[in-house]
Design an enzyme around this catalytic site. Sequence first.
Site, PDB file in Angstrom:
ATOM      1  N   ARG A   1       0.867  -1.177   0.000  1.00  0.00           N
ATOM      2  CA  ARG A   1       0.000   0.000   0.000  1.00  0.00           C
ATOM      3  C   ARG A   1       0.900   1.222   0.000  1.00  0.00           C
ATOM      4  NH1 ARG A   1      -2.378   0.605   5.408  1.00  0.00           N
ATOM      5  NH2 ARG A   1      -0.961   2.349   5.566  1.00  0.00           N
TER       6      ARG A   1
ATOM      7  N   TYR B   1       4.304   5.190  11.386  1.00  0.00           N
ATOM      8  CA  TYR B   1       4.623   3.776  11.575  1.00  0.00           C
ATOM      9  C   TYR B   1       5.518   3.171  10.511  1.00  0.00           C
ATOM     10  CZ  TYR B   1       0.388   3.451   8.600  1.00  0.00           C
ATOM     11  OH  TYR B   1      -0.545   3.605   7.617  1.00  0.00           O
TER      12      TYR B   1
ATOM     13  N   HIS C   1      -3.599   4.333   4.808  1.00  0.00           N
ATOM     14  CA  HIS C   1      -4.753   3.438   4.894  1.00  0.00           C
ATOM     15  C   HIS C   1      -5.982   4.132   4.309  1.00  0.00           C
ATOM     16  CE1 HIS C   1      -8.008   1.036   6.464  1.00  0.00           C
ATOM     17  NE2 HIS C   1      -8.407   2.034   7.221  1.00  0.00           N
TER      18      HIS C   1
END
Lengths: 336, 375
Positions: free
Chosen positions: B266, B279, B270
């Site tokens: 990805r 992160y 998100h």
Amino acid sequence: MTTITFGKAINEGLRRALADDDTVVLMGEDIGTLGGVFRITDGLKAEFGEHRVVDTPLSEAGIVGTAVGLAYRGFRPVVEIQFDGFVYPAFDQIVAQVAKLHYRSRGTVRMPMVIRIPFGGGIGAAEHHSESPEAYFTHTAGLRVIACSNPADAYVMIRQAIASDDPVVFLEPKRRYHVKGEVDLEANLADARPMGVATTVAAGDDVTLVTYGALVQTAKDAATAAAEDDVSIEVIDLRSLAPVDYATIEASVRRTGRLVVAHEAGEQGGVGAEIAASITERCFDFLEAAPVRVTGHDIPYPPAKLEQYHLPDLDRILDGVDRALGRPNSLSEVDA
Amino acid sequence: MTPSDREATGLLTRPDDLVRLLDATGRRHANPEFDPWVADVDVDALVDLHREMVVVRRLDAEATALQRQGELALWPPLAGQEAAQIGSARALHDDDFVFSSYREHAIAWLRGVRPDELLSVWRGAAASGWDPYEKRMAIPNIIIGAQSLHAVGWAMGAKWEASSAASIAYFGDGATSEGDVNEALVFASSFDAPVVFFCQNNGWAISEPVGLQSKQPLARRADGFGMPGIRVDGNDVLAVLAVTRWALDRARRGEGPAFIEAVTYRMGPHTTADDPKRYRTDDDLAEWRERDPITRLHAFLAASGADMEAVDADAKAAADRAAAELRAGITAIPDPEPMSVFDHVYAEPNSHLERQRDRYARYLAMFDESAEGAR
């Protein structure tokens, strides 16, 4: 008319639905070869085949979730949750999918699913086998919730539930499975009382007693007992818990001025709370006393040897009636 | 899966091998097992795959921009996953049925979903965007993994009705930890359902790396459920097309379900509400940029002697058209009528909701009257 048990009436209703509509498929744990732990589906797999009466792996979410996919395809799945306390693993699929898909799909996807659940106590069972989870489902928009109380209704209402284009949680009072009654197996659905309509099962003038499922018989017995005491109780078998047939209850309360609601489920946030509030809103000027709830305690279902202290019985219902009538009762001194 | 089971499925690949036909530089690698499944894919077909990947990347970028401009409430970008989605969706037949999660915009695009149908949900204007029966694609599911069971149920029905169609369940690496996905694998296996489990392992479930979901390649899980599992390079559109065709074909032939793990990444957040900098590092991202699914197909096409000027111009024109359609579509989405909040809760009349609807209509009407009175 044929005299059969409550359980047999559901069996016959399922048989009739399977025969009448090829899209009806039964799914559940042990429902095929064994015929269900209560034998409600006895003989149906042999008669209709393993693709119409399907023994599934032990997964309630799996049963309901795959039934959603079958409904997407045009099937009318009838799933059996083996016991009331086993429905929770399927809760997400029921609440987030079954109940909401018609809304979420803007009316393009129908979920004509029936979720059969033997519910309630009184059979001295092990934990998780005697629960009354109806309020979780009556609180969920998109579901209809039905509780039948006698063989004749069971035979008709299971077929009505299957014919409904909305999902139905169908609660069967398991302690009444062996009760016999007259059933018209030729009954035509077109002539039947709609499943959303309540039934007045005992006429009376002094107080309206609303209940459903196994307690309907208890309430009728209470009415008989009270009559000896010159108290006239009108008993209404609710039949549909969502939506509630308020027209029938309202008409009765406007005459009696007093309302008692009884159920095995706990009091807090229960069906009785909803009915008491709604009737208070709708019939405030006709009420002679505050509505009374007679319910199970707000406790986890207790061990078998304690269930008699949990379940409303004839005497507790009559005590509730006395409260509604302002007659001497268990709380007389507290209220005073 | 034992070696003899593997023989029975005709699958030589082990689940921890990565099936790859085009490497990151666009070089074609022979694969005797899966080459036959894309033997018909000529330059024109590759150009088509390239164009569609360019188009959906553009649609995705436009949608992200529209969210930044306040036209969408939220958007879950698919950037980086174009090959996994275009390759697998190209393998589907018209009568197959898709059950997806919420990031499968490219699948929807290939199923004929219009941009405005795709965006209405993310604009908050509608509960869903398209008719599932018209597009042969269910409305997407935000509940993680829930749709995998629906795909299996649909496939069980297809089998009972002796249909030749199959279903495909799209879900992510995070979903493999959900009970629903595991239960779906059990049911699919027990009933030999014609369903393909297509897991896009994009490395992240919001902030949680895939290592938190599984200590081993996800495709290996299939073994425990008694079905073949394949790991495919999810950024290789040709390999994804090949393995998905293989899995769908065996499902349609009555050989039961299969599990595909498409290893991808990805590239974006998100959703537009996420901040991946908290992160993961830029180095991680840079590494995956080197494996970009569009770049490698572009390189392969160039090496194959395609007229790249025409290929690029054609892809850009298609992307421009789609982007224009999307921008025009977003403003054409009507704001829903207030009373439509009650629509479609039930398929049949419902006395309780009708009463509530009537009462709310009376409440709203009160404002109409006061407005008239003020005039």
